[in-house]
Design a protein around this motif. Structure first.
Motif, PDB file in Angstrom:
ATOM      1  N   PHE A  97      30.168  41.698 -17.058  1.00 28.03           N
ATOM      2  CA  PHE A  97      28.965  42.465 -16.738  1.00 28.03           C
ATOM      3  C   PHE A  97      29.320  43.948 -16.600  1.00 28.03           C
ATOM      4  CE2 PHE A  97      27.897  38.186 -15.229  1.00 28.03           C
ATOM      5  CZ  PHE A  97      26.651  38.013 -15.817  1.00 28.03           C
ATOM      6  N   ARG A  98      28.508  44.794 -17.251  1.00 26.51           N
ATOM      7  CA  ARG A  98      28.763  46.240 -17.250  1.00 26.51           C
ATOM      8  C   ARG A  98      27.972  46.905 -16.127  1.00 26.51           C
ATOM      9  NH1 ARG A  98      26.679  50.798 -20.274  1.00 26.51           N
ATOM     10  NH2 ARG A  98      28.333  52.276 -20.829  1.00 26.51           N
ATOM     11  N   SER A  99      28.615  47.828 -15.403  1.00 29.50           N
ATOM     12  CA  SER A  99      27.912  48.516 -14.315  1.00 29.50           C
ATOM     13  C   SER A  99      28.498  49.910 -14.118  1.00 29.50           C
ATOM     14  CB  SER A  99      28.009  47.713 -13.015  1.00 29.50           C
ATOM     15  OG  SER A  99      29.359  47.588 -12.614  1.00 29.50           O
ATOM     16  N   ARG A 100      27.788  50.728 -13.356  1.00 30.23           N
ATOM     17  CA  ARG A 100      28.210  52.090 -13.066  1.00 30.23           C
ATOM     18  C   ARG A 100      29.244  52.076 -11.944  1.00 30.23           C
ATOM     19  NH1 ARG A 100      25.375  57.013 -13.569  1.00 30.23           N
ATOM     20  NH2 ARG A 100      23.598  55.823 -14.317  1.00 30.23           N
ATOM     21  N   TYR A 101      30.381  52.768 -12.149  1.00 34.59           N
ATOM     22  CA  TYR A 101      31.325  52.954 -11.050  1.00 34.59           C
ATOM     23  C   TYR A 101      30.725  53.988 -10.110  1.00 34.59           C
ATOM     24  CZ  TYR A 101      35.310  54.545  -8.340  1.00 34.59           C
ATOM     25  OH  TYR A 101      36.131  54.896  -7.301  1.00 34.59           O
ATOM     26  N   THR A 102      30.550  53.597  -8.849  1.00 32.58           N
ATOM     27  CA  THR A 102      29.796  54.409  -7.906  1.00 32.58           C
ATOM     28  C   THR A 102      30.686  54.861  -6.753  1.00 32.58           C
ATOM     29  OG1 THR A 102      27.890  52.988  -8.437  1.00 32.58           O
ATOM     30  CG2 THR A 102      27.624  54.499  -6.616  1.00 32.58           C
ATOM     31  N   ASP A 103      31.208  56.076  -6.840  1.00 36.09           N
ATOM     32  CA  ASP A 103      31.926  56.644  -5.698  1.00 36.09           C
ATOM     33  C   ASP A 103      30.910  57.331  -4.784  1.00 36.09           C
ATOM     34  OD1 ASP A 103      31.290  58.960  -7.050  1.00 36.09           O
ATOM     35  OD2 ASP A 103      33.346  59.491  -7.566  1.00 36.09           O
ATOM     36  N   LEU A 104      31.386  57.923  -3.671  1.00 35.43           N
ATOM     37  CA  LEU A 104      30.473  58.500  -2.687  1.00 35.43           C
ATOM     38  C   LEU A 104      29.595  59.599  -3.288  1.00 35.43           C
ATOM     39  CD1 LEU A 104      29.463  58.675   0.216  1.00 35.43           C
ATOM     40  CD2 LEU A 104      31.372  60.210   0.730  1.00 35.43           C
ATOM     41  N   GLU A 105      30.190  60.459  -4.120  1.00 40.70           N
ATOM     42  CA  GLU A 105      29.428  61.556  -4.729  1.00 40.70           C
ATOM     43  C   GLU A 105      28.321  61.013  -5.635  1.00 40.70           C
ATOM     44  OE1 GLU A 105      30.262  65.830  -6.989  1.00 40.70           O
ATOM     45  OE2 GLU A 105      31.868  64.344  -6.889  1.00 40.70           O
ATOM     46  N   THR A 106      28.624  59.935  -6.365  1.00 39.02           N
ATOM     47  CA  THR A 106      27.619  59.324  -7.248  1.00 39.02           C
ATOM     48  C   THR A 106      26.473  58.735  -6.442  1.00 39.02           C
ATOM     49  OG1 THR A 106      29.328  58.826  -8.892  1.00 39.02           O
ATOM     50  CG2 THR A 106      27.261  57.621  -9.087  1.00 39.02           C
ATOM     51  N   VAL A 107      26.784  58.084  -5.319  1.00 35.69           N
ATOM     52  CA  VAL A 107      25.730  57.536  -4.451  1.00 35.69           C
ATOM     53  C   VAL A 107      24.808  58.650  -3.964  1.00 35.69           C
ATOM     54  CG1 VAL A 107      25.265  56.523  -2.176  1.00 35.69           C
ATOM     55  CG2 VAL A 107      26.905  55.459  -3.659  1.00 35.69           C
ATOM     56  N   GLN A 108      25.394  59.782  -3.613  1.00 39.08           N
ATOM     57  CA  GLN A 108      24.586  60.902  -3.124  1.00 39.08           C
ATOM     58  C   GLN A 108      23.669  61.449  -4.221  1.00 39.08           C
ATOM     59  OE1 GLN A 108      27.849  63.240  -1.626  1.00 39.08           O
ATOM     60  NE2 GLN A 108      27.671  62.402   0.448  1.00 39.08           N
ATOM     61  N   ILE A 109      24.158  61.462  -5.459  1.00 37.30           N
ATOM     62  CA  ILE A 109      23.316  61.877  -6.587  1.00 37.30           C
ATOM     63  C   ILE A 109      22.191  60.860  -6.796  1.00 37.30           C
ATOM     64  CG2 ILE A 109      23.254  62.258  -9.095  1.00 37.30           C
ATOM     65  CD1 ILE A 109      26.158  63.357  -8.828  1.00 37.30           C
ATOM     66  N   MET A 110      22.515  59.575  -6.655  1.00 34.18           N
ATOM     67  CA  MET A 110      21.499  58.523  -6.825  1.00 34.18           C
ATOM     68  C   MET A 110      20.416  58.628  -5.750  1.00 34.18           C
ATOM     69  SD  MET A 110      23.831  55.254  -7.887  1.00 34.18           S
ATOM     70  CE  MET A 110      22.748  54.386  -9.004  1.00 34.18           C
ATOM     71  N   GLU A 111      20.820  58.951  -4.524  1.00 26.22           N
ATOM     72  CA  GLU A 111      19.831  59.134  -3.452  1.00 26.22           C
ATOM     73  C   GLU A 111      18.843  60.237  -3.850  1.00 26.22           C
ATOM     74  OE1 GLU A 111      21.503  59.689   0.533  1.00 26.22           O
ATOM     75  OE2 GLU A 111      23.241  58.548  -0.118  1.00 26.22           O
ATOM     76  N   MET A 112      19.389  61.331  -4.367  1.00 29.42           N
ATOM     77  CA  MET A 112      18.569  62.475  -4.749  1.00 29.42           C
ATOM     78  C   MET A 112      17.633  62.112  -5.909  1.00 29.42           C
ATOM     79  SD  MET A 112      19.994  66.233  -5.858  1.00 29.42           S
ATOM     80  CE  MET A 112      20.910  65.659  -7.290  1.00 29.42           C
ATOM     81  N   VAL A 113      18.171  61.469  -6.936  1.00 30.54           N
ATOM     82  CA  VAL A 113      17.406  61.193  -8.152  1.00 30.54           C
ATOM     83  C   VAL A 113      16.462  60.001  -7.971  1.00 30.54           C
ATOM     84  CG1 VAL A 113      17.564  60.513 -10.586  1.00 30.54           C
ATOM     85  CG2 VAL A 113      19.177  62.167  -9.654  1.00 30.54           C
TER      86      VAL A 113
END
Length: 262
Positions: free
Chosen positions: A60-76
């Motif tokens: 299964f393919r998924s996005r590697y989500t580090d802390l900075e990526t989570v913060q971008i996801m919260e914003m978007v």
């Protein structure tokens, strides 16, 4: 009751879908769950943040989500996309209420300490990943909103028991919500449904899903997994259908689609 999962790229099709959702919500309770992968990738690039996708050992393919990526996801996702959908559905005449899975512990997820991936044919372990799987749905909160006449629009970022916001797969989060509510799940995608050798499969049951994985690409494979989880845990049926039509919801409920049941 219907849980509708829609992708996060907002175009004219979503305006049409918003009108359908508002219309059907007059006679049927509806919960909307949305994604946002495409736009998260776009914004990440603008901010100079590299997007990394990984493949798990189970394929299964998924996005590697580090802390900075989570913060971008919260914003978007919790910010821009969620409120765009609230606006569209409000304009269409339904009282939409936007929230993320972290609000009110709507979605409680177990954060993975590490993830096992395949990279260049080798198994690797990635740490500092902020992804998780939804384990508990705050059904009471959703029911309160529905009973008060609101139409919940849910962004599938969840909260962990440690208080971290984690990224969850949108299809599987929608499956968890649908099964908790014993609702039908409608997954809107960019194809007519599950295709086997290029032909639409109109019906599948639980026993056939495992075999269907062999014919599905990464995105559809995850949708089939979500369908399996939803039905095993209490959803009557899951529908996978095309979401970029003028009458997407009507088509999903009565037209060309894949219907998965027990």
């Amino acid at each position: 009751m219907i849980v509708i999962k829609i992708g996060g790229s907002l175009g004219t099709e979503v305006q049409s879908l918003a009108k359908e959702i508002a219309e059907i919500s007059k006679k049927e309770k509806i919960v909307v769950v949305h994604g946002g992968s495409y736009e998260t990738t776009e914004v990440s690039q603008k901010l100079g943040k590299e997007t990394k996708f990984v493949t798990s050992v189970s394929g299964f393919r998924s996005r590697y989500t580090d802390l900075e990526t989570v913060q971008i996801m919260e914003m978007v996702m919790a910010g821009k996309i969620n409120k765009e959908l609230v606006k569209l559905i409000q304009k269409s005449g339904a009282n939409a209420f936007g929230l993320s899975g972290a609000d009110g512990k709507l979605l409680l997820a177990k954060r993975k300490d590490s993830i096992k991936i395949i990279e260049d044919g080798k198994k690797k372990i990635l740490k500092d990943d902020f992804t998780g799987k939804v384990e508990i749905v705050n059904k009471e909160l959703i029911t309160i909103l529905l009973d008060k006449g609101y139409l919940p629009i849910i962004c599938p970022l969840a909260i962990s028991s440690e208080g971290d916001i984690v990224n969850t797969d949108g299809d599987r989060a929608a499956a968890a919500i649908a099964s908790a509510l014993s609702a039908d799940l409608v997954v809107m995608t960019n194809v007519d449904g599950f295709l086997k050798d290029g032909k639409l499969v109109t019906e599948l049951n639980l026993l056939q899903i495992e075999e269907a994985y062999n014919f599905a690409d990464g995105g559809m494979k995850k949708k089939l997994l979500a369908a399996k989880e939803a039905i095993e845990q209490g959803s009557p049926r899951v529908i996978i259908a095309r979401g970029n039509l003028d009458n997407s919801l009507e088509n999903a409920l009565n037209g060309k689609r894949t219907v998965i049941s027990r």
